[in-house]
Write a protein that holds these residues in place. Structure first.
Motif, PDB file in Angstrom:
ATOM      1  N   ASP A  67       0.743  -1.279  -0.114  1.00 14.94           N
ATOM      2  CA  ASP A  67       0.252   0.002   0.123  1.00 14.94           C
ATOM      3  C   ASP A  67       0.477   1.211   0.083  1.00 14.94           C
ATOM      4  N   ARG A  68       2.257   1.295  -0.269  1.00 11.71           N
ATOM      5  CA  ARG A  68       3.254   2.438  -0.186  1.00 11.71           C
ATOM      6  C   ARG A  68       4.234   2.391  -0.752  1.00 11.71           C
ATOM      7  N   PHE A  69       4.342   1.594  -1.860  1.00  3.07           N
ATOM      8  CA  PHE A  69       5.296   1.010  -2.649  1.00  3.07           C
ATOM      9  C   PHE A  69       5.072   0.817  -4.050  1.00  3.07           C
ATOM     10  N   THR A  70       4.594   1.710  -5.071  1.00  2.00           N
ATOM     11  CA  THR A  70       5.576   0.996  -6.654  1.00  2.00           C
ATOM     12  C   THR A  70       6.594   1.288  -7.413  1.00  2.00           C
ATOM     13  N   VAL A  71       6.090   0.209  -8.103  1.00  2.00           N
ATOM     14  CA  VAL A  71       7.284  -0.108  -9.027  1.00  2.00           C
ATOM     15  C   VAL A  71       6.546   0.136 -10.138  1.00  2.00           C
ATOM     16  N   SER A  72       7.292   0.242 -11.213  1.00  2.00           N
ATOM     17  CA  SER A  72       7.644   1.371 -11.892  1.00  2.00           C
ATOM     18  C   SER A  72       8.859   1.346 -13.216  1.00  2.00           C
ATOM     19  N   ASP A  74      10.128   3.447 -16.902  1.00  2.00           N
ATOM     20  CA  ASP A  74      10.438   4.124 -17.691  1.00  2.00           C
ATOM     21  C   ASP A  74      11.370   3.675 -19.087  1.00  2.00           C
ATOM     22  N   GLY A  75      10.811   3.745 -19.906  1.00  2.00           N
ATOM     23  CA  GLY A  75      11.041   2.976 -21.431  1.00  2.00           C
ATOM     24  C   GLY A  75      11.915   3.138 -22.180  1.00  2.00           C
ATOM     25  N   ALA A  76      11.727   4.991 -22.365  1.00  2.00           N
ATOM     26  CA  ALA A  76      12.984   6.308 -22.808  1.00  2.00           C
ATOM     27  C   ALA A  76      14.298   5.680 -21.685  1.00  2.00           C
ATOM     28  N   LYS A  77      14.345   5.533 -20.555  1.00  2.00           N
ATOM     29  CA  LYS A  77      15.608   5.949 -19.684  1.00  2.00           C
ATOM     30  C   LYS A  77      16.146   5.067 -19.857  1.00  2.00           C
ATOM     31  N   ASN A  78      15.453   3.692 -19.455  1.00  2.00           N
ATOM     32  CA  ASN A  78      15.487   1.569 -19.301  1.00  2.00           C
ATOM     33  C   ASN A  78      16.640   2.202 -18.109  1.00  2.00           C
ATOM     34  N   VAL A  79      15.032   2.741 -17.176  1.00  2.00           N
ATOM     35  CA  VAL A  79      15.182   2.801 -15.449  1.00  2.00           C
ATOM     36  C   VAL A  79      14.000   2.354 -14.547  1.00  2.00           C
ATOM     37  N   VAL A  80      14.394   1.512 -13.706  1.00  2.00           N
ATOM     38  CA  VAL A  80      13.176   0.882 -13.482  1.00  2.00           C
ATOM     39  C   VAL A  80      13.055   1.759 -11.799  1.00  2.00           C
ATOM     40  N   TYR A  81      12.186   2.368 -11.897  1.00  2.00           N
ATOM     41  CA  TYR A  81      11.506   2.813 -10.477  1.00  2.00           C
ATOM     42  C   TYR A  81      11.020   2.349  -8.911  1.00  2.00           C
ATOM     43  N   LEU A  82      11.490   3.045  -7.610  1.00  2.00           N
ATOM     44  CA  LEU A  82      10.473   1.975  -6.900  1.00  2.00           C
ATOM     45  C   LEU A  82      10.278   3.467  -6.184  1.00  2.00           C
ATOM     46  N   GLN A  83       9.014   3.981  -5.897  1.00  2.00           N
ATOM     47  CA  GLN A  83       8.179   5.662  -4.997  1.00  2.00           C
ATOM     48  C   GLN A  83       8.241   4.510  -3.941  1.00  2.00           C
ATOM     49  N   MET A  84       8.572   5.419  -2.535  1.00  2.00           N
ATOM     50  CA  MET A  84       8.138   4.938  -1.378  1.00  2.00           C
ATOM     51  C   MET A  84       7.315   5.651  -0.946  1.00  2.00           C
ATOM     52  N   ASN A  85       6.327   6.031  -0.215  1.00  2.00           N
ATOM     53  CA  ASN A  85       5.174   6.533   0.492  1.00  2.00           C
ATOM     54  C   ASN A  85       5.118   5.836   1.536  1.00  2.00           C
ATOM     55  N   SER A  86       5.080   7.203   2.855  1.00  2.00           N
ATOM     56  CA  SER A  86       5.020   6.894   3.494  1.00  2.00           C
ATOM     57  C   SER A  86       5.759   6.837   4.357  1.00  2.00           C
ATOM     58  N   LEU A  87       7.050   6.436   4.790  1.00  2.00           N
ATOM     59  CA  LEU A  87       7.963   5.294   5.089  1.00  2.00           C
ATOM     60  C   LEU A  87       8.208   5.723   6.788  1.00  2.00           C
ATOM     61  N   ARG A  88       8.883   4.977   6.796  1.00  2.00           N
ATOM     62  CA  ARG A  88       8.511   4.882   8.387  1.00  2.00           C
ATOM     63  C   ARG A  88      10.039   4.293   8.621  1.00  2.00           C
ATOM     64  N   PRO A  89      10.883   4.702   9.692  1.00  2.00           N
ATOM     65  CA  PRO A  89      11.510   3.845  10.146  1.00  2.00           C
ATOM     66  C   PRO A  89      11.726   2.908   9.867  1.00  2.00           C
ATOM     67  N   ASP A  90      11.287   1.324   9.765  1.00  2.00           N
ATOM     68  CA  ASP A  90      11.791   0.276   9.727  1.00  2.00           C
ATOM     69  C   ASP A  90      11.707  -0.240   7.904  1.00  2.00           C
ATOM     70  N   ASP A  91      12.233   0.471   7.651  1.00  2.00           N
ATOM     71  CA  ASP A  91      12.144   1.307   5.881  1.00  2.00           C
ATOM     72  C   ASP A  91      13.724   1.066   5.713  1.00  2.00           C
ATOM     73  N   THR A  92      14.500   1.900   7.179  1.00  2.00           N
ATOM     74  CA  THR A  92      15.248   1.481   6.662  1.00  2.00           C
ATOM     75  C   THR A  92      16.584   0.222   6.355  1.00  2.00           C
ATOM     76  N   GLY A  93      17.513   0.608   5.804  1.00  2.00           N
ATOM     77  CA  GLY A  93      18.270   0.076   5.426  1.00  2.00           C
ATOM     78  C   GLY A  93      18.657   0.054   3.912  1.00  2.00           C
ATOM     79  N   VAL A  94      19.198  -0.941   3.232  1.00  2.00           N
ATOM     80  CA  VAL A  94      19.744  -0.937   1.641  1.00  2.00           C
ATOM     81  C   VAL A  94      19.238  -0.825   1.043  1.00  2.00           C
ATOM     82  N   TYR A  95      19.012  -0.148  -0.132  1.00  2.00           N
ATOM     83  CA  TYR A  95      17.667  -1.040  -0.946  1.00  2.00           C
ATOM     84  C   TYR A  95      18.550  -1.486  -2.325  1.00  2.00           C
ATOM     85  N   TYR A  96      18.347  -2.804  -2.813  1.00  2.00           N
ATOM     86  CA  TYR A  96      18.930  -3.275  -3.789  1.00  2.00           C
ATOM     87  C   TYR A  96      18.083  -3.861  -5.023  1.00  2.00           C
TER      88      TYR A  96
END
Length: 115
Positions: A67-72, A74-96
Motif C-alpha cells: 500500500d506504500r510502494f510502487t514499482v514502475s 521508464d522505457g525511454a530511460k531504461n530505468v526502473v523506479y521504486l516510489q516509496m511513500n509514508s516511509l517508516r523507521p523500519d524501512d531503513t536499510g540498503v535497497y538493491y
C-alpha cells in the motif's frame, strides 16, 4: 548487464523517496527487475517485482509494502523506479535492484528514515 541504483537518502518518517535503477542493454526490455532491502543483521528481503516489457510489465509486492510502494519503469530511460511513500523507521536499510533471469545486482543505495 549492469545495474546502477540511486536515490537513497535521509528522510523523516512520513516522507517519500523515489529510488532509481538504471538497467543496461537488453535486460531492461527482456528481464524482470526486482527491488530488495537489507537491514542490519538480516538477509535481503524481496519487496517488489516488475515484469519485463515483453511479459506485460505486471507488478507484485511484498504484503507489508503493497500500500506504500510502487514499482514502475521508464522505457525511454531504461530505468526502473521504486516510489516509496509514508516511509517508516523500519524501512531503513540498503535497497538493491536485481534483474532476475540475468541475475545481476545493483550496488545498493542507503535509505535512512528518522522518527
Amino acid at each position: 548487464v549492469q545495474l546502477q541504483a540511486s536515490g537513497g537518502g535521509l528522510v523523516q518518517a512520513g516522507e517519500s523517496l523515489r529510488l532509481s535503477c538504471a538497467v543496461s542493454g537488453n535486460a531492461f526490455r527482456l528481464d524482470a527487475t526486482a527491488w530488495y532491502r537489507q537491514t542490519r543483521g538480516t538477509e535481503r528481503e524481496w519487496l517488489a517485482t516488475i515484469q519485463s516489457v515483453a511479459n506485460g510489465g505486471t507488478t507484485g509486492y511484498k504484503r507489508s509494502v503493497r500500500d506504500r510502494f510502487t514499482v514502475s519503469r521508464d522505457g525511454a530511460k531504461n530505468v526502473v523506479y521504486l516510489q516509496m511513500n509514508s516511509l517508516r523507521p523500519d524501512d531503513t536499510g540498503v535497497y538493491y535492484c536485481r534483474t532476475l533471469d540475468y541475475d545481476r545486482w545493483g550496488q545498493g543505495t542507503q535509505v535512512t528514515v528518522s522518527s
